[in-house]
Design a protein around this motif. Structure first.
Motif, PDB file in Angstrom:
ATOM      1  N   GLY A  62       0.793  -1.377   0.354  1.00  0.00           N
ATOM      2  CA  GLY A  62      -0.193   0.049   0.130  1.00  0.00           C
ATOM      3  C   GLY A  62       0.693   1.039   0.337  1.00  0.00           C
ATOM      4  N   GLY A  63       1.587   1.100   0.429  1.00  0.00           N
ATOM      5  CA  GLY A  63       2.865   2.012   0.925  1.00  0.00           C
ATOM      6  C   GLY A  63       3.375   2.506  -0.498  1.00  0.00           C
ATOM      7  N   ILE A  64       3.723   1.442  -1.509  1.00  0.00           N
ATOM      8  CA  ILE A  64       4.759   1.970  -2.393  1.00  0.00           C
ATOM      9  C   ILE A  64       3.840   2.322  -3.068  1.00  0.00           C
ATOM     10  N   MET A  65       2.613   2.294  -3.621  1.00  0.00           N
ATOM     11  CA  MET A  65       1.596   2.652  -4.284  1.00  0.00           C
ATOM     12  C   MET A  65       0.548   4.804  -3.621  1.00  0.00           C
ATOM     13  N   PHE A  66       0.893   4.350  -2.934  1.00  0.00           N
ATOM     14  CA  PHE A  66       0.427   5.111  -1.984  1.00  0.00           C
ATOM     15  C   PHE A  66       1.696   6.606  -2.219  1.00  0.00           C
ATOM     16  N   LEU A  67       2.516   6.413  -1.995  1.00  0.00           N
ATOM     17  CA  LEU A  67       3.355   7.032  -2.011  1.00  0.00           C
ATOM     18  C   LEU A  67       4.764   7.495  -3.818  1.00  0.00           C
ATOM     19  N   GLY A  90      -6.199   8.962  -8.042  1.00  0.00           N
ATOM     20  CA  GLY A  90      -7.297   9.235  -6.517  1.00  0.00           C
ATOM     21  C   GLY A  90      -7.759   8.257  -6.527  1.00  0.00           C
ATOM     22  N   ARG A  91      -8.390   7.493  -7.232  1.00  0.00           N
ATOM     23  CA  ARG A  91      -9.141   6.428  -6.418  1.00  0.00           C
ATOM     24  C   ARG A  91      -7.924   5.249  -6.401  1.00  0.00           C
ATOM     25  N   LEU A  92      -6.559   5.204  -6.481  1.00  0.00           N
ATOM     26  CA  LEU A  92      -6.028   3.990  -5.908  1.00  0.00           C
ATOM     27  C   LEU A  92      -5.375   4.864  -4.578  1.00  0.00           C
ATOM     28  N   VAL A  93      -5.132   6.006  -4.667  1.00  0.00           N
ATOM     29  CA  VAL A  93      -4.169   6.558  -3.588  1.00  0.00           C
ATOM     30  C   VAL A  93      -4.863   6.635  -3.182  1.00  0.00           C
ATOM     31  N   ILE A  94      -6.164   7.154  -2.583  1.00  0.00           N
ATOM     32  CA  ILE A  94      -6.532   6.969  -0.870  1.00  0.00           C
ATOM     33  C   ILE A  94      -7.059   5.468  -0.450  1.00  0.00           C
ATOM     34  N   PRO A  95      -8.006   4.390  -1.179  1.00  0.00           N
ATOM     35  CA  PRO A  95      -7.551   3.688  -0.176  1.00  0.00           C
ATOM     36  C   PRO A  95      -6.468   2.777  -0.308  1.00  0.00           C
ATOM     37  N   SER A  96      -5.594   3.065  -0.775  1.00  0.00           N
ATOM     38  CA  SER A  96      -3.821   2.542  -0.299  1.00  0.00           C
ATOM     39  C   SER A  96      -3.529   3.622   0.887  1.00  0.00           C
ATOM     40  N   GLY A  97      -3.583   4.707   1.152  1.00  0.00           N
ATOM     41  CA  GLY A  97      -3.399   5.460   2.123  1.00  0.00           C
ATOM     42  C   GLY A  97      -3.718   4.507   3.407  1.00  0.00           C
ATOM     43  N   LEU A  98      -5.346   4.598   3.240  1.00  0.00           N
ATOM     44  CA  LEU A  98      -5.825   4.497   4.692  1.00  0.00           C
ATOM     45  C   LEU A  98      -4.856   2.775   4.434  1.00  0.00           C
ATOM     46  N   VAL A  99      -4.956   2.094   3.657  1.00  0.00           N
ATOM     47  CA  VAL A  99      -4.237   0.605   3.790  1.00  0.00           C
ATOM     48  C   VAL A  99      -3.077   0.908   5.107  1.00  0.00           C
ATOM     49  N   VAL A 100      -2.429   1.582   4.339  1.00  0.00           N
ATOM     50  CA  VAL A 100      -0.872   2.239   5.273  1.00  0.00           C
ATOM     51  C   VAL A 100      -1.653   3.223   6.594  1.00  0.00           C
ATOM     52  N   ALA A 101      -2.269   3.801   6.644  1.00  0.00           N
ATOM     53  CA  ALA A 101      -2.014   4.024   8.186  1.00  0.00           C
ATOM     54  C   ALA A 101      -3.120   2.656   9.153  1.00  0.00           C
ATOM     55  N   ALA A 128      -0.105   9.433  14.447  1.00  0.00           N
ATOM     56  CA  ALA A 128      -0.147  10.227  12.862  1.00  0.00           C
ATOM     57  C   ALA A 128      -0.798   9.343  12.423  1.00  0.00           C
ATOM     58  N   SER A 129      -0.507   7.896  12.466  1.00  0.00           N
ATOM     59  CA  SER A 129      -2.270   7.353  11.947  1.00  0.00           C
ATOM     60  C   SER A 129      -3.613   7.389  12.321  1.00  0.00           C
ATOM     61  N   GLY A 130      -3.913   8.085  12.812  1.00  0.00           N
ATOM     62  CA  GLY A 130      -5.471   8.006  13.298  1.00  0.00           C
ATOM     63  C   GLY A 130      -5.366   9.608  12.231  1.00  0.00           C
ATOM     64  N   TRP A 131      -4.557  10.528  12.318  1.00  0.00           N
ATOM     65  CA  TRP A 131      -5.006  11.624  11.795  1.00  0.00           C
ATOM     66  C   TRP A 131      -4.592  11.618  10.475  1.00  0.00           C
ATOM     67  N   MET A 132      -3.852  10.211   9.425  1.00  0.00           N
ATOM     68  CA  MET A 132      -4.504  10.868   8.287  1.00  0.00           C
ATOM     69  C   MET A 132      -5.251   9.604   7.908  1.00  0.00           C
ATOM     70  N   VAL A 133      -5.895   9.493   9.230  1.00  0.00           N
ATOM     71  CA  VAL A 133      -7.702   8.584   8.498  1.00  0.00           C
ATOM     72  C   VAL A 133      -8.240   9.724   8.647  1.00  0.00           C
ATOM     73  N   LEU A 134      -8.630  10.608   9.243  1.00  0.00           N
ATOM     74  CA  LEU A 134      -9.501  11.828   9.679  1.00  0.00           C
ATOM     75  C   LEU A 134      -9.275  12.460   8.576  1.00  0.00           C
ATOM     76  N   ALA A 135      -7.944  12.326   7.895  1.00  0.00           N
ATOM     77  CA  ALA A 135      -7.701  14.131   7.210  1.00  0.00           C
ATOM     78  C   ALA A 135      -8.103  13.388   5.321  1.00  0.00           C
ATOM     79  N   VAL A 136      -8.340  12.366   5.895  1.00  0.00           N
ATOM     80  CA  VAL A 136      -8.969  11.637   4.186  1.00  0.00           C
ATOM     81  C   VAL A 136     -10.195  12.263   4.161  1.00  0.00           C
ATOM     82  N   VAL A 137     -11.499  12.108   5.144  1.00  0.00           N
ATOM     83  CA  VAL A 137     -13.217  12.727   4.929  1.00  0.00           C
ATOM     84  C   VAL A 137     -12.762  13.613   4.591  1.00  0.00           C
ATOM     85  N   PRO A 138     -12.252  14.864   4.987  1.00  0.00           N
ATOM     86  CA  PRO A 138     -12.877  16.019   4.628  1.00  0.00           C
ATOM     87  C   PRO A 138     -12.404  16.056   3.057  1.00  0.00           C
TER      88      PRO A 138
END
Length: 220
Positions: A62-67, A90-101, A128-138
């Protein structure tokens, strides 16, 4: 011709720099997946990953795809000329980022703590992981409302936290390499947290600049 080509070249500096910074974390992720997949020797450092391999594999892939994909989301020219690609990425970045978090939170909470890590490192990782999850909602809400400015603001914050490992190459790795005698829970938490703090400050500076540019264009 020079006047128009220079800005176009400059537009690629940010994604190129982000990809360059991601090389060490990406290489680390590839190494970890290969290590687990080939049945490498179990050591005290990797024993916790072999015990439950799925979270670290998800975190690494997930991190490889996200980064990598996330870095190219910061190319204005690519967004303008290939909006379909930007949307698909973007449709791949968001779920891969959530997988990372989420995988990061799982490992921090359930995996055996490695040497030198304690409550402070655990808390830092969870925040850090919690803030990442919260940031993607808005960010998601904004894109459904077609509020592209706020979408860009929150995706920038989302990527900045997720790319903390890039900056930790400079804030945390030197502690391991050159000052191992000072390794403990506190110094680990400070060095890891510094990577995220630096990224947050850079992201907020970039956001302010982006908003100012859009405001100037709107009033021009």
């Amino acid at each position: 011709m020079n006047k128009t080509s220079a800005p176009n070249k400059n537009e690629w500096l940010v994604p190129a720099a982000l990809v360059l910074l991601a090389l060490v974390p990406v290489a680390s992720g590839v190494f970890r997946v290969l290590e687990l997949g080939t049945g490498a020797t179990i050591t005290p450092e990797n024993r916790r990953f072999f015990a439950v391999p799925l979270p670290i594999i998800a975190h690494s892939l997930g991190g490889i795809m996200f980064l990598i994909l996330g870095a190219f989301q910061f190319a204005p020219r690519l967004r303008r000329q290939k909006p379909g690609w930007h949307k698909m990425a973007g449709r791949l970045v968001i779920p891969s980022g959530l997988v990372v978090a989420l995988s990061g939170m799982w490992m921090a909470h359930f995996n055996a703590l490695p040497q030198y890590d304690g409550v402070l490192v655990y808390t830092t990782r969870m925040l850090a992981s919690g803030w990442m999850v919260l940031a993607v909602v808005p960010a998601i809400v904004a894109i459904y409302r077609r509020d592209f400015t706020n979408h860009g603001v929150w995706m920038t914050r989302f990527y900045a936290i997720g790319a903390g490992g890039n900056t930790q190459v400079f804030t945390a790795a030197p502690l391991f390499l050159f000052f191992p005698e000072y390794l403990n829970d506190l110094t680990r938490a400070i060095s890891l947290g510094a990577g995220w703090v630096v990224n947050i400050f850079v992201a907020e500076w970039a956001i302010r600049r982006m908003v100012q540019v859009k405001q100037k264009r709107a009033t021009a």
